[in-house]
Scaffold this motif. Structure first.
Motif, short mmCIF file in Angstrom:
data_model
loop_
_atom_site.label_atom_id
_atom_site.label_comp_id
_atom_site.label_asym_id
_atom_site.label_seq_id
_atom_site.Cartn_x
_atom_site.Cartn_y
_atom_site.Cartn_z
N ALA A 222 -0.33 2.83 6.43
CA ALA A 222 -1.15 1.69 6.03
C ALA A 222 -1.84 1.96 4.70
N LEU A 223 -2.28 3.20 4.48
CA LEU A 223 -2.87 3.54 3.19
C LEU A 223 -1.87 3.36 2.06
N LEU A 224 -0.63 3.75 2.31
CA LEU A 224 0.42 3.54 1.30
C LEU A 224 0.62 2.06 1.01
N ILE A 225 0.65 1.26 2.06
CA ILE A 225 0.86 -0.18 1.91
C ILE A 225 -0.28 -0.81 1.10
N MET A 226 -1.52 -0.32 1.36
CA MET A 226 -2.69 -0.90 0.69
C MET A 226 -3.00 -0.23 -0.64
N GLY A 227 -2.26 0.84 -0.98
CA GLY A 227 -2.48 1.53 -2.25
C GLY A 227 -3.76 2.33 -2.30
N LEU A 228 -4.17 2.91 -1.15
CA LEU A 228 -5.39 3.71 -1.07
C LEU A 228 -5.03 5.20 -1.03
N PRO A 229 -5.91 6.08 -1.55
CA PRO A 229 -5.55 7.50 -1.66
C PRO A 229 -5.63 8.29 -0.36
N GLY A 230 -6.61 8.02 0.50
CA GLY A 230 -6.76 8.78 1.73
C GLY A 230 -7.85 9.83 1.61
N PRO A 231 -8.42 10.28 2.75
CA PRO A 231 -9.51 11.26 2.75
C PRO A 231 -8.98 12.69 2.63
N ALA A 232 -9.89 13.66 2.75
CA ALA A 232 -9.53 15.07 2.69
C ALA A 232 -8.54 15.43 3.79
N LEU A 233 -7.52 16.20 3.42
CA LEU A 233 -6.45 16.65 4.32
C LEU A 233 -5.55 15.53 4.81
N LEU A 234 -5.81 14.29 4.37
CA LEU A 234 -4.97 13.17 4.76
C LEU A 234 -4.58 12.34 3.54
N PRO A 235 -3.88 12.93 2.58
CA PRO A 235 -3.43 12.14 1.43
C PRO A 235 -2.42 11.09 1.89
N SER A 236 -2.49 9.93 1.30
CA SER A 236 -1.66 8.82 1.76
C SER A 236 -0.17 9.12 1.62
N TRP A 237 0.24 9.96 0.65
CA TRP A 237 1.67 10.22 0.43
C TRP A 237 2.33 10.88 1.63
N LEU A 238 1.53 11.46 2.52
CA LEU A 238 2.10 12.03 3.74
C LEU A 238 2.76 10.95 4.60
#
Length: 269
Positions: A222-238
């Protein structure tokens, strides 16, 4: 030829289960309504929280609803296919598991086809409706990558949640009446996947990402879909590696299941 015969056997069993459920229309309707109600109640918790605070884990109501919808779709599909594995403690106590082991078919496949509940699709319907509504509020562009993620995420989510059911089933062979223990991380993992992973404490965030990859079922895609980076240890590119997380989850589940079945010595049934 043997594999074809086995597939035909599974098809026959599944068809008989579906016909049996369809023949009791009132019961099927009531159970489907209950499944829909469960999905609505689960979403109501997130709605109540975000109706009183502007954001949850850095996400607005529409953004959190997108996470919930994707996770709910995946979990509903997994619950319909693999939910029967919850019955292993009852089979063990009643000495009925031996009847499955005497047949020339894999144990897990037999249990999966033993009682597929189509009523659980009602919960998936709730997720689909919320997904459409959230998408309309977010107004995101429909790119090829976004379309790919919207299609792939419920599938990989269902695979990961299915692995959780299988893992819990394998653990049942090692514990005595451990349904409560295993349900804690199966349904707890389902809950962790439906909320923004950023609200989880760091150790729990690591557990539900790299051991039991619940946050990969919806939050990271969902972060990828919304173009958001993600928090610590959870980068959206994962989120792009969700299929690899699903493979890891099934490797863990398969090892546990195989060890549990080998350990089983029978109950005299």
């Amino acid at each position: 030829m043997a594999e074809l015969s086995l597939l035909m056997s599974y098809r026959t069993v599944l068809a008989s289960r579906i016909r049996a459920q369809a023949s009791y229309r009132l019961s099927f309707t009531v159970e489907t309504f209950n499944s829909i109600l469960i999905g609505i109640v689960e979403f109501a918790e997130i709605y109540v929280l975000l109706a009183n605070v502007p954001q949850l884990g850095g996400l607005s109501l529409a953004q959190a609803a997108l996470v919930f919808a994707l996770a709910n779709l995946g979990f509903a599909i997994a619950d319909m296919i693999f939910g029967q594995l919850d019955s292993i403690p009852q089979y063990l106590r009643m000495g009925r598991l031996e009847s499955f082991l005497t047949r020339p078919m894999p144990l897990m496949a037999q249990m999966i086809t033993a009682d597929i509940q189509l009523r659980r699709l009602g919960r998936a319907l709730v997720g689909l409706v919320i997904l459409v509504i959230a998408w309309s509020f977010l107004g995101l562009p429909m790119t090829p990558g976004t379309l790919w993620l919207l299609i792939l995420t419920p599938i990989t989510g269902a695979a990961i949640y299915g692995a959780m059911f299988a893992l819990a089933g394998g653990i049942q062979f090692f514990v005595i009446d451990g349904a409560e223990f295993t349900n804690a991380f199966v349904y707890g993992g389902g809950y962790a996947g439906q909320i923004p992973g950023s609200v989880l404490l760091l150790p729990i965030r690591v557990l539900f990402t790299f051991v039991i990859p619940a946050t990969v079922t919806a939050y990271l895609p969902a972060l990828l879909i919304m173009g958001l980076p993600g928090p610590a240890l959870l980068p959206s590119w994962l989120g792009w590696f969700a299929p690899l997380f699903a493979i890891w989850a099934w490797c863990l589940a398969a090892l546990t299941w195989r060890a549990g079945v080998r350990r089983f010595t029978g109950a005299g049934g």
